[in-house]
Scaffold this active site. Structure first.
Site, PDB file in Angstrom:
ATOM      1  N   LYS A  61       0.856  -1.283   0.103  1.00  8.24           N
ATOM      2  CA  LYS A  61      -0.014  -0.019   0.020  1.00  8.24           C
ATOM      3  C   LYS A  61       0.753   1.165  -0.036  1.00  8.24           C
ATOM      4  O   LYS A  61       0.722   2.120  -0.886  1.00  8.24           O
ATOM      5  CB  LYS A  61      -0.895   0.133   1.201  1.00  8.24           C
ATOM      6  CG  LYS A  61      -2.168  -0.821   1.239  1.00  8.24           C
ATOM      7  CD  LYS A  61      -2.610  -0.639   2.592  1.00  8.24           C
ATOM      8  CE  LYS A  61      -1.814  -0.915   3.659  1.00  8.24           C
ATOM      9  NZ  LYS A  61      -2.501  -1.316   4.620  1.00  8.24           N
ATOM     10  N   ARG A  83     -10.743   1.187   8.973  1.00  8.54           N
ATOM     11  CA  ARG A  83     -10.304  -0.443   9.002  1.00  8.54           C
ATOM     12  C   ARG A  83     -11.239  -1.288   9.745  1.00  8.54           C
ATOM     13  O   ARG A  83     -11.020  -2.248   9.852  1.00  8.54           O
ATOM     14  CB  ARG A  83      -9.000  -0.380   9.704  1.00  8.54           C
ATOM     15  CG  ARG A  83      -7.926  -0.631   9.140  1.00  8.54           C
ATOM     16  CD  ARG A  83      -6.421  -0.344  10.087  1.00  8.54           C
ATOM     17  NE  ARG A  83      -5.426  -1.176  10.059  1.00  8.54           N
ATOM     18  CZ  ARG A  83      -4.072  -0.821   9.735  1.00  8.54           C
ATOM     19  NH1 ARG A  83      -4.277   0.445   9.076  1.00  8.54           N
ATOM     20  NH2 ARG A  83      -3.165  -1.376   9.675  1.00  8.54           N
ATOM     21  N   ARG A  86      10.930  -7.466   6.554  1.00  4.53           N
ATOM     22  CA  ARG A  86      10.931  -6.002   6.409  1.00  4.53           C
ATOM     23  C   ARG A  86      11.955  -5.427   7.564  1.00  4.53           C
ATOM     24  O   ARG A  86      11.860  -5.800   8.615  1.00  4.53           O
ATOM     25  CB  ARG A  86       9.628  -5.671   6.855  1.00  4.53           C
ATOM     26  CG  ARG A  86       8.963  -4.450   5.698  1.00  4.53           C
ATOM     27  CD  ARG A  86       7.718  -4.345   5.686  1.00  4.53           C
ATOM     28  NE  ARG A  86       6.589  -4.235   6.927  1.00  4.53           N
ATOM     29  CZ  ARG A  86       5.345  -4.002   6.767  1.00  4.53           C
ATOM     30  NH1 ARG A  86       4.817  -3.597   5.691  1.00  4.53           N
ATOM     31  NH2 ARG A  86       4.520  -3.978   8.027  1.00  4.53           N
ATOM     32  N   ARG A 126      10.446  -3.390  12.635  1.00  8.64           N
ATOM     33  CA  ARG A 126       9.416  -2.747  13.210  1.00  8.64           C
ATOM     34  C   ARG A 126       8.922  -3.398  14.290  1.00  8.64           C
ATOM     35  O   ARG A 126       8.445  -4.513  14.238  1.00  8.64           O
ATOM     36  CB  ARG A 126       8.297  -2.283  12.128  1.00  8.64           C
ATOM     37  CG  ARG A 126       8.003  -0.830  11.959  1.00  8.64           C
ATOM     38  CD  ARG A 126       7.076  -0.926  10.438  1.00  8.64           C
ATOM     39  NE  ARG A 126       5.499  -1.364  10.849  1.00  8.64           N
ATOM     40  CZ  ARG A 126       4.614  -0.936  10.058  1.00  8.64           C
ATOM     41  NH1 ARG A 126       4.840  -0.501   9.146  1.00  8.64           N
ATOM     42  NH2 ARG A 126       3.449  -1.491  10.386  1.00  8.64           N
ATOM     43  N   ARG A 177      -2.545  -9.202  13.466  1.00 11.96           N
ATOM     44  CA  ARG A 177      -3.019  -8.200  12.324  1.00 11.96           C
ATOM     45  C   ARG A 177      -3.659  -9.076  11.159  1.00 11.96           C
ATOM     46  O   ARG A 177      -4.824  -8.505  10.922  1.00 11.96           O
ATOM     47  CB  ARG A 177      -1.727  -7.326  12.131  1.00 11.96           C
ATOM     48  CG  ARG A 177      -1.341  -6.236  12.785  1.00 11.96           C
ATOM     49  CD  ARG A 177      -0.530  -5.295  12.349  1.00 11.96           C
ATOM     50  NE  ARG A 177       0.753  -6.214  12.275  1.00 11.96           N
ATOM     51  CZ  ARG A 177       2.128  -5.596  11.301  1.00 11.96           C
ATOM     52  NH1 ARG A 177       1.518  -4.615  10.625  1.00 11.96           N
ATOM     53  NH2 ARG A 177       3.094  -6.212  11.336  1.00 11.96           N
TER      54      ARG A 177
HETATM   55  P1  AMP Z   1      -0.170   0.646   9.654  1.00 12.38           P
HETATM   56  O1  AMP Z   1       1.054   1.393   9.405  1.00 12.38           O
HETATM   57  O2  AMP Z   1      -1.298   1.275   8.619  1.00 12.38           O
HETATM   58  O3  AMP Z   1      -0.255  -0.873   9.471  1.00 12.38           O
HETATM   59  O4  AMP Z   1      -0.740   0.869  10.894  1.00 12.38           O
HETATM   60  C1  AMP Z   1       0.164   0.415  12.079  1.00 12.38           C
HETATM   61  C2  AMP Z   1      -0.726   0.439  13.353  1.00 12.38           C
HETATM   62  O5  AMP Z   1      -1.760   1.525  13.726  1.00 12.38           O
HETATM   63  C3  AMP Z   1      -1.868  -0.739  12.996  1.00 12.38           C
HETATM   64  O6  AMP Z   1      -1.374  -2.112  13.380  1.00 12.38           O
HETATM   65  C4  AMP Z   1      -2.936  -0.349  14.238  1.00 12.38           C
HETATM   66  O7  AMP Z   1      -2.366  -0.595  15.619  1.00 12.38           O
HETATM   67  C5  AMP Z   1      -2.866   1.117  14.065  1.00 12.38           C
HETATM   68  N1  AMP Z   1      -3.893   1.802  13.360  1.00 12.38           N
HETATM   69  C6  AMP Z   1      -3.307   2.174  11.833  1.00 12.38           C
HETATM   70  N2  AMP Z   1      -4.695   2.774  11.349  1.00 12.38           N
HETATM   71  C7  AMP Z   1      -5.777   2.253  12.254  1.00 12.38           C
HETATM   72  C8  AMP Z   1      -7.205   2.209  12.118  1.00 12.38           C
HETATM   73  N3  AMP Z   1      -7.615   2.820  11.070  1.00 12.38           N
HETATM   74  N4  AMP Z   1      -7.696   1.879  13.140  1.00 12.38           N
HETATM   75  C9  AMP Z   1      -7.171   1.370  14.459  1.00 12.38           C
HETATM   76  N5  AMP Z   1      -5.890   1.239  14.546  1.00 12.38           N
HETATM   77  C10 AMP Z   1      -5.133   1.811  13.148  1.00 12.38           C
END
Ligand code: AMP
Length: 215
Positions: free
Chosen positions: A14, A89, A123, A156, A167
């Site tokens: 993404k 999400r 990663r 990370r 996740r």
């Molecule tokens: P990402 O970089 O998009 O994978 O987001 C990293 C982490 O941020 C996720 O694993 C969640 O803990 C939190 N997060 C990001 N976007 C959301 C969302 N829309 N709703 C809830 N938690 C989020």
């Protein structure tokens, strides 16, 4: 204005696809995950609130994420398009989003869970300049050291097997229904994310009638 939501499991590319579209087409890449990571890195109150949840790979509280998304989008200058990454999400966030914003479509990147494991566990993130590395596709010359700034590469905090499994469970249980909701109301285009980055990028441009990438 061009406004898109990009969806897909972790490791589906993404960030890469959104980044290329944003750079070439002058769109703003709005990432809720990046905003949350900024708070964690800068030791804000929000950072303290979300750090453990994020490290465990769980979703952060809806009220908080919705208010961050609302604030960020309220700041946005509506003469520019955007790509929203990582939001909505779950169904609650999607209802909130659909009530308040109009978009041109949803870019959905599909990747089988086995490939997600391979990619995500390879990663690495540079602790100095923040550049993304990958031991499969974008490997540094010296192991665990960034070619660009020489800082150590880190995993990370949420790229561990346990956090990844959490996740993926969340994604299938909560995020997949968002797609069903979007499919009823918006144009959703799905892409095979196992393909090379350039092929996916060209397909996205084609489906959304965007100018082709400069070769
Ligand atoms: P990402 O970089 O998009 O994978 O987001 C990293 C982490 O941020 C996720 O694993 C969640 O803990 C939190 N997060 C990001 N976007 C959301 C969302 N829309 N709703 C809830 N938690 C989020």
């Amino acid at each position: 204005m061009r406004k898109y939501v990009i969806m897909g499991v972790q490791g589906s590319g993404k960030g890469t696809q959104a980044g290329r579209l944003a750079t070439d087409l002058d769109l703003v890449n709005v990432s809720v995950g990046d905003t949350l990571r900024w708070h964690v890195q800068h030791h804000t109150k929000i950072g303290a609130q979300v750090r453990r949840t994020m490290a465990a790979g769980a979703l952060v509280d809806d009220d908080l994420v919705e208010s961050l998304a609302r604030e960020r989008l309220a700041m946005h200058h509506w003469n520019y398009g955007f790509i929203l990454d990582g939001f909505p999400r779950n169904v609650r966030q999607a209802r909130f989003f659909l009530e308040s914003y109009d978009i041109d479509g949803v870019i959905n990147l599909e990747l089988p869970d086995e490939v997600v494991h391979e990619r995500v566990l390879a990663r690495r993130l540079c602790s100095g300049c923040g550049l993304d590395w990958n031991l499969l596709a974008h490997r540094p010359k010296v192991p665990d050291v960034c070619d660009i700034c020489g800082s150590p590469l880190l995993v990370r905090e949420d790229d561990t097997p346990d956090a990844l499994a959490a996740r993926l469970r969340d994604y299938h249980a909560k995020t997949a229904p968002v797609l069903e909701l979007f499919e009823r109301k918006e144009f959703v285009a799905t892409f095979d994310a196992t393909q090379p980055v350039e092929v996916i990028q060209a397909e996205i441009r084609d489906r959304f009638a965007l100018p082709p990438p400069a070769s």
